[in-house]
Design an enzyme around this catalytic site. Structure first.
Site, PDB file in Angstrom:
ATOM      1  CG  ASN A 175     -36.865  10.987 -17.103  1.00 59.74           C
ATOM      2  OD1 ASN A 175     -36.278  11.845 -17.775  1.00 59.74           O
ATOM      3  ND2 ASN A 175     -36.974  11.056 -15.780  1.00 59.74           N
ATOM      4  CD  GLU A 176     -44.009   9.393 -20.737  1.00 55.95           C
ATOM      5  OE1 GLU A 176     -43.719   8.189 -20.562  1.00 55.95           O
ATOM      6  OE2 GLU A 176     -45.135   9.856 -20.486  1.00 55.95           O
ATOM      7  N   PRO A 177     -40.307   7.079 -22.843  1.00 57.22           N
ATOM      8  CG  PRO A 177     -41.519   5.266 -23.676  1.00 57.22           C
ATOM      9  CD  PRO A 177     -41.657   6.500 -22.835  1.00 57.22           C
ATOM     10  CB  SER A 179     -35.762   9.833 -21.039  1.00 55.71           C
ATOM     11  OG  SER A 179     -37.040  10.397 -21.163  1.00 55.71           O
ATOM     12  CB  THR A 194     -48.006   8.921 -19.542  1.00 58.57           C
ATOM     13  OG1 THR A 194     -46.924   8.043 -19.760  1.00 58.57           O
ATOM     14  CG2 THR A 194     -47.852   9.664 -18.246  1.00 58.57           C
TER      15      THR A 194
END
Ligand code: GLP
Length: 646
Positions: A175-177, A179, A194
């Site tokens: 859940n990247e920035p 999300s 990532t």
């Protein structure tokens, strides 16, 4: 710090936020263990107890699992409990957080394969109770696949416990920035950071998949309990942001603050940025010894952007450090001078000690001179990144320097470099260059390299002979880099530690064989000084494993004469840089030395990892010293004395 014996039960600790005054900045319960092994073992025991309780009641246990290096020691402990203490997983159902999109189950870097290698193949979880998102579903089927995954979790009764790691972007799962809190299982695009972090696994960032399927933040928050683990200094800053900062979709781990049964489980290195450890005077009374004073004054100077000698009583009182003054009954100026001198005395152009000089206030002693200096370099480029300038000085100043490359680093070498070499040989054979009349065996060798690389495919595992060749290519580059720092070929030794040759990134495991090699090197050379790195890194990193191998060998050698007088200086390569108050030796560098350091790092062509950030970090260290009121240098390489040496 909490040790295994006095720590509260991890799974019961959550909900009780801010249990002490010191923890009052922490918005989610954070337990600090001395190291990742003790923390992982404690958690594994509690999970085992829960599984067995459920078994006794005839019930199942549903656990959400994570990948990455962080949970590996936890999985190893579960396997041990299964093998040695009869822990059965027959009532356990698992759901993994995520999977790279586009990778087949058999792909060496798929999370499916990872979970089999690290856990599933070694315990008795029935295959039909294992769930991992499928990275191979067709694009148009992804949506249904994700919905189905959510439903399967619900049908299993929801997650009793979700295990989490944390990425450098603060992500949980993938859940990247951005999300949202109620996001569910879905396809996402991976962040640049990532992908860079996964580059070593995939032999280069270009090979890292661009997207993944991940449980959403909402899916994770529905679990009854959450435990997020984080190890090593590189995670310290993001842990602080997630634990003490605002809840934000820019750091999905911060949503754990809103769950009423969540815990952060961290090792000492990952806890260092928390207010209670970083600025302890802000959360309670502290013992004002010299170290603490230096730390607070350096902090105050940085915060107020005032050189140390210009700080006045009010600066102390108004910034929460009034107690420091009260504790000494001295005026600010005297405290300032004291700390100023402390910092000043860390600066030296003589990292191996200065011959015949008064060494009362020097970081390193004058005698013996010259010294025998052993520089440990975990992966080939590390020593140049960390202490390229210092290496050159040590040589110039007449010391006997030995540069020890602990691992071959061959996993970092791109296929192209090996192919290039093989093709050059083939071409030489074709042109029948030189007087060599029979090229058959060389040709056969080069052919076998080309064939092996073609057969294994882009991400496949290199067979031994390819790894060997890649290691040799890197040796050449290492020698080139060493010669830029004025070291002769004979002053380098390549250990090719076996743990690295047998392993893969995130899954290395050292053994007695590694320790005995290190033991031999130390004992044969009998150093007066050792330079080492990796003490506070991610425990699964090559640097950290190499440091622990060194530490074990060191501890075996307590009786050795040379050891009694030997100093161990720690340096930082790719890890978090030292903060100003931590620095115990600062070696200034001239612009010319910086140029040569840059050149030495550039020699590592085959790993395509030209870490010129190292230079930025050296320049930053000089700027920080300058701001404290020290002389203005171009750059500084920083060191700390290893406390574990005696
Ligand atoms: C990946 C995984 C995460 C994991 C993170 C950190 O992004 N999807 O679940 O927490 O990496 O990895 P590591 O534990 O190796 O630091």
């Amino acid at each position: 710090m909490t040790t295994a014996s006095d720590s509260p039960a991890i799974l019961e600790a959550s909900g009780k936020k801010q249990s002490t005054q010191q923890e009052r900045f922490e918005k989610v319960r954070t337990l600090v263990h001395s190291d990742s092994s003790s923390a992982s073992a404690a958690l594994a025991q509690e999970v085992a107890d829960m599984i067995q309780e459920r078994q006794a009641a005839g019930k199942g246990f549903v656990i959400g699992l994570a990948t990455g290096s962080t949970p590996v020691p936890f999985y190893r402990e579960l396997i041990r409990l299964h093998r040695e203490e009869e822990l059965s997983f027959h009532n356990v159902t698992t759901f993994n957080l995520d999977e790279y999109y586009g990778l087949t189950q058999g792909h060496p870097e798929s999370y499916f394969r990872f979970m089999r290698d690290q856990l599933f193949d070694h315990v008795d979880i029935p295959a039909e109770q294992i769930n991992i998102p499928d990275g191979t579903v067709a694009m148009e089927a992804v949506y249904d696949h994700c919905l189905d995954y959510e439903q399967r979790i619900d049908q299993a009764g929801g997650l009793d416990l979700q295990i989490l790691g944390i990425g450098r972007t603060g992500h949980i799962g993938f859940n990247e920035p951005g999300s949202s809190k109620d996001s569910i299982t879905r396809m996402i695009t991976l962040d640049r950071v990532t992908r860079q972090d996964a580059a070593a696994d995939f032999m280069g960032v270009a090979n890292v998949p661009r997207s993944a399927i991940t449980m959403g933040v909402g899916t994770i928050l529905k679990a009854k309990r959450l435990v997020l683990m984080a190890w090593g200094g590189n995670k310290a800053e993001i842990v602080r942001e997630a634990v003490e900062g605002d809840v934000t979709d820019q750091i999905s781990a911060s949503f754990l603050q809103e769950h009423d049964n969540s815990t952060f489980l961290v090792d000492e290195a990952a806890s260092t940025a928390l207010t209670r450890f970083q600025f302890p005077w802000l959360v309670g009374t502290v013992d004002w010894d010299d170290r603490m004073r230096k730390r607070a004054v350096v902090w105050l100077s940085g915060k107020l952007k005032k050189p140390v000698l210009k700080l006045v009583d009010e600066d102390y009182n108004e910034s929460g450090t009034g107690e420091l003054l009260a504790s000494t009954s001295k005026e600010a100026y005297e405290v300032n001078i004291n700390v100023f001198n402390h910092v000043q005395h860390t600066i030296t152009g003589w990292p191996g000690g200065k011959k015949d000089a008064d060494d009362t206030n020097r970081p390193e002693r004058a005698f013996p001179f010259p010294k025998r200096i052993l520089v440990l370099c975990p992966e080939p480029a590390d020593a140049f990144i960390g202490i390229g300038g210092t290496l050159e000085r040590l040589k110039e100043q007449g010391h006997t320097v030995k540069l020890v490359f602990q691992t071959s680093g061959n996993l970092r070498v791109a296929d192209g470099a090996a192919l290039n070499f093989a093709r050059v040989v083939l071409e030489m054979a074709e042109q029948e260059l030189s007087e060599v009349s029979n090229w058959e065996s060389q040709k056969a060798y080069a052919d076998s390299i080309v064939q092996a690389i073609e057969e294994k495919g882009e991400f496949g595992i290199d067979p031994g002979r390819v790894r060997k060749l890649k290691g040799l290519i890197l040796r050449g580059e290492s020698r080139d880099a060493a010669s830029v720092c004025r070291l002769e070929a004979a002053e380098s030794e390549f250990l090719d530690l076996p743990f690295y040759e047998k392993g893969r990134y995130r899954r290395f495991q050292s053994t007695e064989d590694d320790v005995s090699i290190m033991n031999r090197v130390l004992n044969d050379f009998a150093p007066d000084i050792v330079f080492a790195t990796g003490d506070a890194g991610d425990p699964s990193s090559v640097q950290s494993i190499c440091f622990r191998v060194f530490e074990s060998a060191w501890n075996e050698l307590t009786g050795a004469d040379w050891r009694q007088e030997c100093n161990v200086w720690l340096y930082r390569g790719r890890d978090r840089s030292y903060e100003a108050h931590e620095i115990e030796m600062a070696v200034p560098m001239s612009p010319d030395q910086m140029d040569r350091k840059a050149e030495s790092i550039r020699k590592f062509i085959s790993i395509g990892d030209d870490d010129q950030n190292a230079l930025t970090r050296n320049r930053e260290a000089a700027e920080i010293y300058d701001a404290l009121g020290m002389a203005e240098y171009e750059a500084i390489e920083a060191f700390q004395k290893w406390q574990g040496a005696k």
